[in-house]
Design an enzyme around this catalytic site. Structure first.
Site, PDB file in Angstrom:
ATOM      1  N   GLU A   1      -4.999  15.792  28.512  1.00 44.92           N
ATOM      2  CA  GLU A   1      -5.797  16.929  28.976  1.00 44.92           C
ATOM      3  C   GLU A   1      -7.107  16.856  28.212  1.00 44.92           C
ATOM      4  OE1 GLU A   1      -7.732  19.907  29.112  1.00 44.92           O
ATOM      5  OE2 GLU A   1      -6.208  21.009  28.011  1.00 44.92           O
TER       6      GLU A   1
ATOM      7  N   GLU B   1     -20.385  17.485  27.874  1.00 42.08           N
ATOM      8  CA  GLU B   1     -19.641  18.639  27.352  1.00 42.08           C
ATOM      9  C   GLU B   1     -20.206  19.033  25.986  1.00 42.08           C
ATOM     10  OE1 GLU B   1     -15.471  18.108  26.070  1.00 42.08           O
ATOM     11  OE2 GLU B   1     -15.002  19.871  27.286  1.00 42.08           O
TER      12      GLU B   1
ATOM     13  N   CYS C   1     -12.043  23.806  27.101  1.00 39.07           N
ATOM     14  CA  CYS C   1     -12.220  22.623  27.958  1.00 39.07           C
ATOM     15  C   CYS C   1     -12.548  23.030  29.394  1.00 39.07           C
ATOM     16  CB  CYS C   1     -10.990  21.742  27.918  1.00 39.07           C
ATOM     17  SG  CYS C   1      -9.480  22.681  28.099  1.00 39.07           S
TER      18      CYS C   1
ATOM     19  N   LYS D   1       1.083  16.914  15.899  1.00 40.43           N
ATOM     20  CA  LYS D   1      -0.012  16.934  14.925  1.00 40.43           C
ATOM     21  C   LYS D   1      -1.074  17.936  15.347  1.00 40.43           C
ATOM     22  CE  LYS D   1      -3.911  14.681  14.413  1.00 40.43           C
ATOM     23  NZ  LYS D   1      -4.797  15.674  13.761  1.00 40.43           N
TER      24      LYS D   1
HETATM   25  P1  NDP Z   1     -10.727  14.933  19.228  1.00 41.29           P
HETATM   26  O1  NDP Z   1     -10.414  14.479  20.593  1.00 41.29           O
HETATM   27  O2  NDP Z   1     -11.174  13.948  18.231  1.00 41.29           O
HETATM   28  O3  NDP Z   1      -9.481  15.698  18.600  1.00 41.29           O
HETATM   29  C1  NDP Z   1      -8.316  16.101  19.284  1.00 41.29           C
HETATM   30  C2  NDP Z   1      -7.077  15.745  18.464  1.00 41.29           C
HETATM   31  O4  NDP Z   1      -6.900  14.320  18.451  1.00 41.29           O
HETATM   32  C3  NDP Z   1      -7.167  16.151  17.007  1.00 41.29           C
HETATM   33  O5  NDP Z   1      -5.888  16.510  16.543  1.00 41.29           O
HETATM   34  C4  NDP Z   1      -7.655  14.868  16.359  1.00 41.29           C
HETATM   35  O6  NDP Z   1      -7.410  14.809  14.998  1.00 41.29           O
HETATM   36  C5  NDP Z   1      -6.853  13.834  17.107  1.00 41.29           C
HETATM   37  N1  NDP Z   1      -7.406  12.489  17.082  1.00 41.29           N
HETATM   38  C6  NDP Z   1      -8.656  12.082  16.741  1.00 41.29           C
HETATM   39  N2  NDP Z   1      -8.759  10.744  16.859  1.00 41.29           N
HETATM   40  C7  NDP Z   1      -7.552  10.291  17.276  1.00 41.29           C
HETATM   41  C8  NDP Z   1      -7.032   8.990  17.587  1.00 41.29           C
HETATM   42  N3  NDP Z   1      -7.777   7.905  17.522  1.00 41.29           N
HETATM   43  N4  NDP Z   1      -5.746   8.899  18.004  1.00 41.29           N
HETATM   44  C9  NDP Z   1      -4.978   9.993  18.124  1.00 41.29           C
HETATM   45  N5  NDP Z   1      -5.411  11.235  17.822  1.00 41.29           N
HETATM   46  C10 NDP Z   1      -6.688  11.398  17.420  1.00 41.29           C
HETATM   47  O7  NDP Z   1     -11.778  16.086  19.304  1.00 41.29           O
HETATM   48  P2  NDP Z   1     -12.783  16.517  18.152  1.00 41.29           P
HETATM   49  O8  NDP Z   1     -12.102  17.505  17.329  1.00 41.29           O
HETATM   50  O9  NDP Z   1     -13.386  15.366  17.426  1.00 41.29           O
HETATM   51  O10 NDP Z   1     -13.930  17.174  19.015  1.00 41.29           O
HETATM   52  C11 NDP Z   1     -14.967  16.362  19.565  1.00 41.29           C
HETATM   53  C12 NDP Z   1     -15.396  16.874  20.893  1.00 41.29           C
HETATM   54  O11 NDP Z   1     -14.308  16.805  21.789  1.00 41.29           O
HETATM   55  C13 NDP Z   1     -15.782  18.346  20.919  1.00 41.29           C
HETATM   56  O12 NDP Z   1     -17.085  18.528  20.561  1.00 41.29           O
HETATM   57  C14 NDP Z   1     -15.509  18.696  22.344  1.00 41.29           C
HETATM   58  O13 NDP Z   1     -16.588  18.352  23.140  1.00 41.29           O
HETATM   59  C15 NDP Z   1     -14.334  17.845  22.712  1.00 41.29           C
HETATM   60  N6  NDP Z   1     -13.042  18.539  22.642  1.00 41.29           N
HETATM   61  C16 NDP Z   1     -12.444  18.833  23.805  1.00 41.29           C
HETATM   62  C17 NDP Z   1     -11.249  19.521  23.809  1.00 41.29           C
HETATM   63  C18 NDP Z   1     -10.577  19.873  25.062  1.00 41.29           C
HETATM   64  O14 NDP Z   1      -9.631  20.664  25.049  1.00 41.29           O
HETATM   65  N7  NDP Z   1     -10.978  19.310  26.160  1.00 41.29           N
HETATM   66  C19 NDP Z   1     -10.619  19.964  22.577  1.00 41.29           C
HETATM   67  C20 NDP Z   1     -11.305  19.545  21.381  1.00 41.29           C
HETATM   68  C21 NDP Z   1     -12.472  18.870  21.453  1.00 41.29           C
HETATM   69  P3  NDP Z   1      -8.390  15.551  13.969  1.00 41.29           P
HETATM   70  O15 NDP Z   1      -9.307  16.427  14.700  1.00 41.29           O
HETATM   71  O16 NDP Z   1      -7.423  16.320  13.164  1.00 41.29           O
HETATM   72  O17 NDP Z   1      -9.081  14.495  13.221  1.00 41.29           O
END
Ligand code: NDP
Length: 490
Positions: A269, A400, A303, A195
């Site tokens: 991660e 972060e 990240c 996904k």
């Molecule tokens: P999320 O952790 O919410 O998103 C990462 C992925 O997980 C997306 O595909 C998301 O779907 C999906 N997801 C969301 N909720 C669930 C769940 N309950 N179970 C399984 N999968 C889920 O990150 P966000 O996009 O909301 O970003 C929020 C914050 O996270 C950012 O501001 C940043 O600080 C951090 N972040 C860190 C990352 C890293 O690589 N360390 C990467 C991205 C974000 P969808 O987004 O499609 O709803």
């Protein structure tokens, strides 16, 4: 006595301007994308779609299917069937040919992929063209090479595949994360249900088209688009053997809880707040480039970004003066212009989050430096910003932000630098800048972080493992270590 010469100051906004250099490729983006299940694009059971927009223009690019739990179930069934009947039984050398084919076709279509990545996610074309797409192809090439050599990777063991892998990826490196997850899973003989993030689904769907063109057996790779609930349906599906997640620490913790009572293998991660440490014997000009690359690469949506800067007191004034001068040369704007350094923030939600932290940082009393350049009137943009004079307790130091915002502190001794750098709930990455090899070994061996760069920053390679300590996650991806995440090694 000759009179003192007036100070010559460069005006970066006029003397250094470039003519526009817009990217000319117009890739094909369909008005609507369905789910990629069992080798075919399939409408979602509930018939729901959502828009994906270009964050630099706020215009709709396409609409994509919102996968429900029923769709995820169909995808898992297709992946299970493909695993049981084809992929799990295929001689490893044959598997590797398919993966090589994906790598080669991705290289052929690199330009299109780079442009779509930039349009859907906002990152500068320079980065998607030079980093994201070539590295994605490199991951497929690298793991294709391992597919028929797994017994050499684990001498004396009999590694076997796990089955069906569920993979959930974020929006900061959409294609690269898809490659990072799919390539090792396939090389190890697993099938996948992946996904992409809600705001950046397009390159994963273009990868699905590419996979179809490569004649991969149906069901080996399934791509289901949707929001958090779709990710959750994958995580909780009973017939999945392994979960690979990259994203926020909050969601990572929820996934870990959900998996605690199951026998699914998992790798997480998660977030980071890396220390980038500049000692007084560092090559200062190179270090300034490393600071800029560390925090402003990909708008700071990284990240492992070097979002906490530690500068030894004796060189603080020089480093900050040079850093401010360098920041004034950074071009913020149209991501499709080849001169652009900092593109658009990925979404309105993320821009709101960054602006919230800019307010918090100012209230906490740090001195703020921002380049204050003109930003495009449409789209989500943010000027690169420094918070100077921060202390360990500041929220902009501890949390972060995931944007082009750098929190700066000073230190006097090696011990103080190590202590301050480790004072964080995260432990994903770090950087050390010094002329002394012995100091590099001393500091890096005591920093509690998974990846540490010395006299460079943000360098990635498929052969090198990546992953964190503490709240930055569990397990390693990439390199030989990344294989064991997709195998039973007994
Ligand atoms: P999320 O952790 O919410 O998103 C990462 C992925 O997980 C997306 O595909 C998301 O779907 C999906 N997801 C969301 N909720 C669930 C769940 N309950 N179970 C399984 N999968 C889920 O990150 P966000 O996009 O909301 O970003 C929020 C914050 O996270 C950012 O501001 C940043 O600080 C951090 N972040 C860190 C990352 C890293 O690589 N360390 C990467 C991205 C974000 P969808 O987004 O499609 O709803």
């Amino acid at each position: 006595m000759p009179s003192a010469k007036p100070e010559v100051k460069l005006n970066f906004s006029t003397d250094w301007s470039y003519a526009p250099a817009p990217e000319s490729v117009k890739p094909e983006i369909k008005p609507r994308y369905d789910l990629f299940i069992n080798g075919k694009f399939t409408p979602p059971v509930k018939g729901k779609y959502f828009d994906t927009i270009n964050p630099a223009t706020e215009k709709k690019l396409s609409e994509v299917a919102a996968a429900s739990a029923e769709d995820v179930d169909l995808a898992v069934k297709a992946a299970r069937k493909a695993y049981n009947t084809v992929w799990g039984k295929m001689p490893a050398g044959e598997r590797s040919k398919y993966i090589y084919r994906i790598a080669r076709v991705l290289q052929e279509r690199a330009r299109d992929f780079a442009v779509v990545e930039t349009m859907d996610g906002g990152k500068s074309i320079r980065e998607s063209r030079d980093v994201d797409v070539p590295l994605a192809a490199a991951h497929f090439f690298y793991y294709a090479g391992w597919a028929d050599k797994l017994q050499y990777a684990f001498p004396g063991k009999m590694p076997t595949s796990l089955g069906v892998a569920g993979q959930v990826i974020p929006w900061n490196f959409p294609l690269l994360m898809a490659a990072w997850k799919i390539a090792p899973a396939l090389a190890c003989g697993n099938t996948v249900v992946l996904k992409p993030a809600e705001t950046t689904p397009l390159t994963a769907l273009k990868l699905a088209e590419l996979i179809q063109d490569c004649d991969l057996p149906p069901g080996v790779v399934n791509i289901v688009t949707g929001a958090g609930e779709t990710g959750s349906a994958i995580v909780n599906h009973p017939d999945i053997n392994k979960i690979a997640f990259t994203g926020s620490t909050g969601v990572g913790k929820a996934i870990q809880k959900a998996l605690a009572s199951t026998d699914k293998k998992y790798t997480l991660e998660l977030g980071g707040k890396a220390a980038n440490i500049i000692f007084d014997d560092a090559p200062i000009d190179q270090a300034v480039e490393g600071i800029v690359n560390g925090i402003f690469f990909n708008q700071g949506h990284v990240c492992c970004a070097g979002s906490r800067l530690f500068v030894q007191e004796s060189v603080y004034d020089t480093v900050i003066r040079k850093l401010k001068d360098r920041m004034k040369t950074l071009i913020v704007g149209d991501p499709l212009d080849k001169n652009t350094d900092i593109g658009a923030i990925n979404s309105k939600m993320q821009l709101d989050k960054i602006n919230h932290y800019l307010k918090i940082g100012a209230e906490e009393g740090g001195e703020v430096f921002t380049t204050n350049g003109d930003l495009p009137s449409k789209g989500y943009f943010c000027n690169p910003t420094l918070f100077l004079g921060c202390s360990q307790s500041h929220r902009v130091v501890q949390e972060e932000i995931f944007g082009p915002v750098l929190a700066v502190q000073t230190f006097r001794t090696v011990e103080e630098a190590i202590e301050k750098a480790n004072n964080t709930p995260f432990g994903l990455s770090g950087g050390v800048w010094t002329d002394k090899g012995s100091k590099i070994f001393k500091v890096t061996s005591r920093l509690r972080a998974g990846v540490i760069w010395a006299n460079t920053y943000n360098k990635f390679d498929p052969t090198s493992p990546f992953g964190g300590y503490k709240e930055s996650g569990v397990g390693r991806e990439g390199g030989l270590h990344g294989l064991s995440a997709y195998l039973n090694v007994n």
